[in-house]
Design a protein around this motif. Structure first.
Motif, PDB file in Angstrom:
ATOM      1  N   THR A  10       0.801  -1.225   0.000  1.00  0.00           N
ATOM      2  CA  THR A  10       0.000   0.000   0.000  1.00  0.00           C
ATOM      3  C   THR A  10       0.831   1.271   0.000  1.00  0.00           C
ATOM      4  O   THR A  10       0.294   2.348  -0.219  1.00  0.00           O
ATOM      5  N   SER A  11       2.151   1.163   0.264  1.00  0.00           N
ATOM      6  CA  SER A  11       3.001   2.356   0.247  1.00  0.00           C
ATOM      7  C   SER A  11       4.416   1.964  -0.149  1.00  0.00           C
ATOM      8  O   SER A  11       4.825   0.802  -0.024  1.00  0.00           O
ATOM      9  N   ASP A  36       5.926  -0.211  -8.860  1.00  0.00           N
ATOM     10  CA  ASP A  36       5.273   0.883  -8.134  1.00  0.00           C
ATOM     11  C   ASP A  36       3.873   1.194  -8.663  1.00  0.00           C
ATOM     12  O   ASP A  36       2.956   1.418  -7.882  1.00  0.00           O
ATOM     13  N   GLU A  37       3.728   1.210  -9.980  1.00  0.00           N
ATOM     14  CA  GLU A  37       2.433   1.595 -10.560  1.00  0.00           C
ATOM     15  C   GLU A  37       1.318   0.625 -10.168  1.00  0.00           C
ATOM     16  O   GLU A  37       0.219   1.033  -9.830  1.00  0.00           O
TER      17      GLU A  37
END
Length: 64
Positions: A10-11, A36-37
């Protein structure tokens, strides 16, 4: 035989912590991919190491 185990994070901080923990447990960094995307961390592992990776994912709240 190696297989991929994917986890959703989530991060970026969570992904970095998981990556650091995986490397600390002996997983070569070239076997760890962070997208990341899509917010996916992919680990290429031998089948017998799956449980250890799942425990690391669980510890950091990554779903798989």
């Amino acid at each position: 035989m190696s297989k991929a185990l994917n986890g959703n994070f989530t991060s970026k901080v969570q992904a970095k912590n998981v990556r650091d923990d995986l490397i600390g447990s002996g997983i070569p960094q070239e076997n760890i991919y962070i997208e990341d995307e899509q917010q996916v961390i992919r680990v290429m592992i031998p089948t017998e190491e799956r449980r250890e990776i799942e425990e690391i994912f669980d510890r950091h709240g990554v779903t798989y």
